[in-house]
Design a protein around this motif. Structure first.
Motif, PDB file in Angstrom:
ATOM      1  N   SER A   3       0.821  -1.213   0.000  1.00 25.67           N
ATOM      2  CA  SER A   3       0.000   0.000   0.000  1.00 25.67           C
ATOM      3  C   SER A   3       0.852   1.258   0.000  1.00 25.67           C
ATOM      4  N   GLU A 125      -3.708   3.220   1.472  1.00 20.54           N
ATOM      5  CA  GLU A 125      -4.734   2.931   2.469  1.00 20.54           C
ATOM      6  C   GLU A 125      -5.119   4.167   3.272  1.00 20.54           C
ATOM      7  N   PRO A 145     -11.850  -0.520  -0.010  1.00 20.93           N
ATOM      8  CA  PRO A 145     -11.344  -1.882   0.212  1.00 20.93           C
ATOM      9  C   PRO A 145     -11.485  -2.746  -1.047  1.00 20.93           C
ATOM     10  N   TYR A 146     -12.525  -2.523  -1.822  1.00 21.81           N
ATOM     11  CA  TYR A 146     -12.742  -3.262  -3.072  1.00 21.81           C
ATOM     12  C   TYR A 146     -11.588  -3.026  -4.048  1.00 21.81           C
ATOM     13  N   ASN A 149      -8.326  -4.545  -2.792  1.00 16.90           N
ATOM     14  CA  ASN A 149      -8.319  -5.990  -3.019  1.00 16.90           C
ATOM     15  C   ASN A 149      -7.905  -6.315  -4.453  1.00 16.90           C
ATOM     16  N   ILE A 150      -8.448  -5.587  -5.419  1.00 18.49           N
ATOM     17  CA  ILE A 150      -8.078  -5.820  -6.823  1.00 18.49           C
ATOM     18  C   ILE A 150      -6.588  -5.593  -7.020  1.00 18.49           C
ATOM     19  N   GLU A 152      -4.194  -5.702  -4.718  1.00 24.11           N
ATOM     20  CA  GLU A 152      -3.439  -6.725  -3.979  1.00 24.11           C
ATOM     21  C   GLU A 152      -3.404  -8.058  -4.705  1.00 24.11           C
ATOM     22  N   LYS A 153      -4.479  -8.386  -5.408  1.00 22.09           N
ATOM     23  CA  LYS A 153      -4.567  -9.672  -6.118  1.00 22.09           C
ATOM     24  C   LYS A 153      -3.862  -9.633  -7.479  1.00 22.09           C
ATOM     25  N   ILE A 159      -8.060 -12.201 -10.265  1.00 22.22           N
ATOM     26  CA  ILE A 159      -9.196 -12.575  -9.414  1.00 22.22           C
ATOM     27  C   ILE A 159     -10.115 -13.528 -10.166  1.00 22.22           C
TER      28      ILE A 159
END
Length: 168
Positions: A3, A125, A145-146, A149-150, A152-153, A159
């Motif tokens: 982040s 963040e 957060p959505y 997540n994208i 981070e993945k 995903i």
């Protein structure tokens, strides 16, 4: 994905469109490394010779306006740009970039508080940018957060592939 990012700023103005980020005459290129060689060519023809892995693009309002081509985000990511911080983004570019795991941060006053060559520290963040030259912290908009997540993945494709492997 982390982040936090630290890198040298490359400052651009307002309304940097997708044709400036990745000129349309190169749309037939498909390899990300080839696409990256033309990154921001329409705004600064020497950009690819100056950018180093981990650097940060900073811009005014409406970054990524114009066509919906994903090539613009691909060019930035594969040229080594760690993140883009702008006062605002065109909606389609914003979504393309997040889907391709290119971190973005909306920061309303960024272009007047950064000079090219400044070292910036970004916390996605927290939604902050710290300018090492001035010592000032500039508040931006936290990513959802959505979106985190994208990123981070490794992007929306990763995903999708993960989900299809789990649920054949």
């Amino acid at each position: 994905m982390k982040s936090g990012y630290r890198g040298k700023a490359h400052l651009f103005g307002k309304n940097i469109d997708t044709d400036q980020i990745y000129p349309g005459q190169y749309l037939e290129l498909v390899e990300p490394e080839e696409v990256a060689r033309h990154c921001l060519e329409g705004a600064d023809p020497a950009f690819v010779s100056k950018v180093q892995p981990g650097d940060i693009v900073v811009a005014g309002t409406n970054f990524g306006c114009g066509s919906s081509r994903e090539h613009a985000a691909i060019a930035l990511k594969h040229a080594g740009v760690a993140a883009v911080v702008a006062e605002s983004f065109a909606r389609i570019f914003y979504r393309n970039a997040i889907n391709l795991a290119l971190p973005l941060l909306v920061c309303k006053e960024i272009s007047s508080r950064v000079e090219s060559g400044d070292t910036l520290e970004i916390d996605l963040e927290e939604g902050t940018v710290r300018n090492s030259r001035t010592g000032k912290v500039i508040e931006g908009e936290k990513l959802s957060p959505y979106a985190i997540n994208i990123l981070e993945k490794g992007g929306i494709k990763a995903i999708f592939l993960e989900k299809t492997r789990q649920n054949p």
